[in-house]
Design a protein around this motif. Structure first.
Motif, PDB file in Angstrom:
ATOM      1  N   LEU A  39       0.836  -1.202   0.000  1.00 46.39           N
ATOM      2  CA  LEU A  39       0.000   0.000   0.000  1.00 46.39           C
ATOM      3  C   LEU A  39       0.872   1.254   0.000  1.00 46.39           C
ATOM      4  N   GLU A  40       1.905   1.245   0.802  1.00 47.62           N
ATOM      5  CA  GLU A  40       2.814   2.396   0.880  1.00 47.62           C
ATOM      6  C   GLU A  40       3.483   2.653  -0.470  1.00 47.62           C
ATOM      7  N   ILE A  41       3.975   1.603  -1.100  1.00 46.04           N
ATOM      8  CA  ILE A  41       4.653   1.745  -2.388  1.00 46.04           C
ATOM      9  C   ILE A  41       3.675   2.222  -3.460  1.00 46.04           C
ATOM     10  N   LEU A  42       2.511   1.611  -3.525  1.00 45.03           N
ATOM     11  CA  LEU A  42       1.533   1.999  -4.541  1.00 45.03           C
ATOM     12  C   LEU A  42       1.157   3.472  -4.395  1.00 45.03           C
ATOM     13  N   ARG A  43       1.011   3.932  -3.171  1.00 45.89           N
ATOM     14  CA  ARG A  43       0.686   5.354  -2.956  1.00 45.89           C
ATOM     15  C   ARG A  43       1.838   6.250  -3.381  1.00 45.89           C
ATOM     16  N   LYS A  44       3.069   5.845  -3.082  1.00 49.65           N
ATOM     17  CA  LYS A  44       4.231   6.630  -3.514  1.00 49.65           C
ATOM     18  C   LYS A  44       4.316   6.694  -5.036  1.00 49.65           C
ATOM     19  N   MET A  45       3.823   5.659  -5.689  1.00 47.63           N
ATOM     20  CA  MET A  45       3.837   5.601  -7.156  1.00 47.63           C
ATOM     21  C   MET A  45       2.602   6.285  -7.768  1.00 47.63           C
ATOM     22  N   SER A  46       1.769   6.878  -6.935  1.00 42.64           N
ATOM     23  CA  SER A  46       0.513   7.512  -7.367  1.00 42.64           C
ATOM     24  C   SER A  46      -0.452   6.506  -7.994  1.00 42.64           C
ATOM     25  N   GLN A  47      -0.358   5.270  -7.543  1.00 43.79           N
ATOM     26  CA  GLN A  47      -1.290   4.216  -7.969  1.00 43.79           C
ATOM     27  C   GLN A  47      -2.369   4.097  -6.890  1.00 43.79           C
ATOM     28  N   ASN A  48      -3.038   5.215  -6.628  1.00 40.40           N
ATOM     29  CA  ASN A  48      -3.977   5.282  -5.509  1.00 40.40           C
ATOM     30  C   ASN A  48      -5.184   4.365  -5.693  1.00 40.40           C
ATOM     31  N   GLN A  49      -5.659   4.222  -6.915  1.00 38.26           N
ATOM     32  CA  GLN A  49      -6.814   3.350  -7.147  1.00 38.26           C
ATOM     33  C   GLN A  49      -6.445   1.885  -6.865  1.00 38.26           C
ATOM     34  N   LEU A  50      -5.260   1.471  -7.311  1.00 33.77           N
ATOM     35  CA  LEU A  50      -4.805   0.100  -7.028  1.00 33.77           C
ATOM     36  C   LEU A  50      -4.631  -0.099  -5.524  1.00 33.77           C
ATOM     37  N   ALA A  51      -4.073   0.899  -4.853  1.00 31.33           N
ATOM     38  CA  ALA A  51      -3.881   0.805  -3.405  1.00 31.33           C
ATOM     39  C   ALA A  51      -5.232   0.673  -2.703  1.00 31.33           C
ATOM     40  N   GLU A  52      -6.197   1.454  -3.129  1.00 33.72           N
ATOM     41  CA  GLU A  52      -7.522   1.425  -2.508  1.00 33.72           C
ATOM     42  C   GLU A  52      -8.190   0.068  -2.729  1.00 33.72           C
ATOM     43  N   THR A  53      -8.071  -0.463  -3.938  1.00 37.23           N
ATOM     44  CA  THR A  53      -8.654  -1.775  -4.239  1.00 37.23           C
ATOM     45  C   THR A  53      -8.019  -2.855  -3.376  1.00 37.23           C
ATOM     46  N   LEU A  54      -6.685  -2.858  -3.284  1.00 32.71           N
ATOM     47  CA  LEU A  54      -5.978  -3.846  -2.463  1.00 32.71           C
ATOM     48  C   LEU A  54      -6.406  -3.711  -1.006  1.00 32.71           C
ATOM     49  N   LYS A  55      -6.454  -2.489  -0.488  1.00 33.84           N
ATOM     50  CA  LYS A  55      -6.834  -2.275   0.902  1.00 33.84           C
ATOM     51  C   LYS A  55      -8.254  -2.769   1.161  1.00 33.84           C
ATOM     52  N   ASN A  56      -9.177  -2.435   0.283  1.00 30.04           N
ATOM     53  CA  ASN A  56     -10.567  -2.844   0.459  1.00 30.04           C
ATOM     54  C   ASN A  56     -10.714  -4.364   0.423  1.00 30.04           C
ATOM     55  N   GLU A  57     -10.049  -5.011  -0.523  1.00 32.58           N
ATOM     56  CA  GLU A  57     -10.142  -6.472  -0.620  1.00 32.58           C
ATOM     57  C   GLU A  57      -9.505  -7.146   0.588  1.00 32.58           C
ATOM     58  N   TYR A  58      -8.396  -6.598   1.065  1.00 29.17           N
ATOM     59  CA  TYR A  58      -7.739  -7.160   2.242  1.00 29.17           C
ATOM     60  C   TYR A  58      -8.606  -6.951   3.482  1.00 29.17           C
ATOM     61  N   ASP A  59      -9.104  -5.720   3.657  1.00 23.82           N
ATOM     62  CA  ASP A  59      -9.948  -5.414   4.815  1.00 23.82           C
ATOM     63  C   ASP A  59     -11.243  -6.234   4.797  1.00 23.82           C
ATOM     64  N   GLU A  60     -11.804  -6.400   3.622  1.00 23.50           N
ATOM     65  CA  GLU A  60     -13.031  -7.180   3.478  1.00 23.50           C
ATOM     66  C   GLU A  60     -12.793  -8.621   3.925  1.00 23.50           C
TER      67      GLU A  60
END
Length: 98
Positions: free
Chosen positions: A69-90
């Motif tokens: 998540l940290e790397i994806l955000r640093k890469m401005s891949q915010n949508q991918l980070a959000e999807t990963l976070k949501n699927e993991y949290d779910e």
């Protein structure tokens, strides 16, 4: 819940080769306090599957998600980070109560 490697593979498959190279470069940096970097030599010539395997070995499943998540955000891949976070949290909240 899908295992962390499966979630991460789906995420990394959304990155083109140059973005994957950048993602792997971030893994070689001291990015998040408390998590060691992965030596460059251990990521050299690794594909997505090998990279994920090395991340899980180094950081454990939860740490792998946090670092990703940290790397994806640093890469401005915010949508991918959000999807990963949501699927993991779910997955975390839908685990059957013992």
């Amino acid at each position: 819940m899908a295992p962390v490697p499966v979630l991460l593979l789906a995420t990394l498959e959304e990155l083109v080769e140059a973005e994957l190279k950048t993602f792997k470069w971030h893994l070689t940096q001291d990015l998040v306090k408390g998590f060691p970097h992965i030596p460059v030599s251990q990521l050299e010539n690794t594909d997505r599957l090998d990279t994920i395997k090395k991340m899980v070995e180094t950081y454990g499943p939860e740490g792998t998600v946090k670092i990703s998540l940290e790397i994806l955000r640093k890469m401005s891949q915010n949508q991918l980070a959000e999807t990963l976070k949501n699927e993991y949290d779910e997955g975390e909240t839908t685990e059957p109560a013992g």
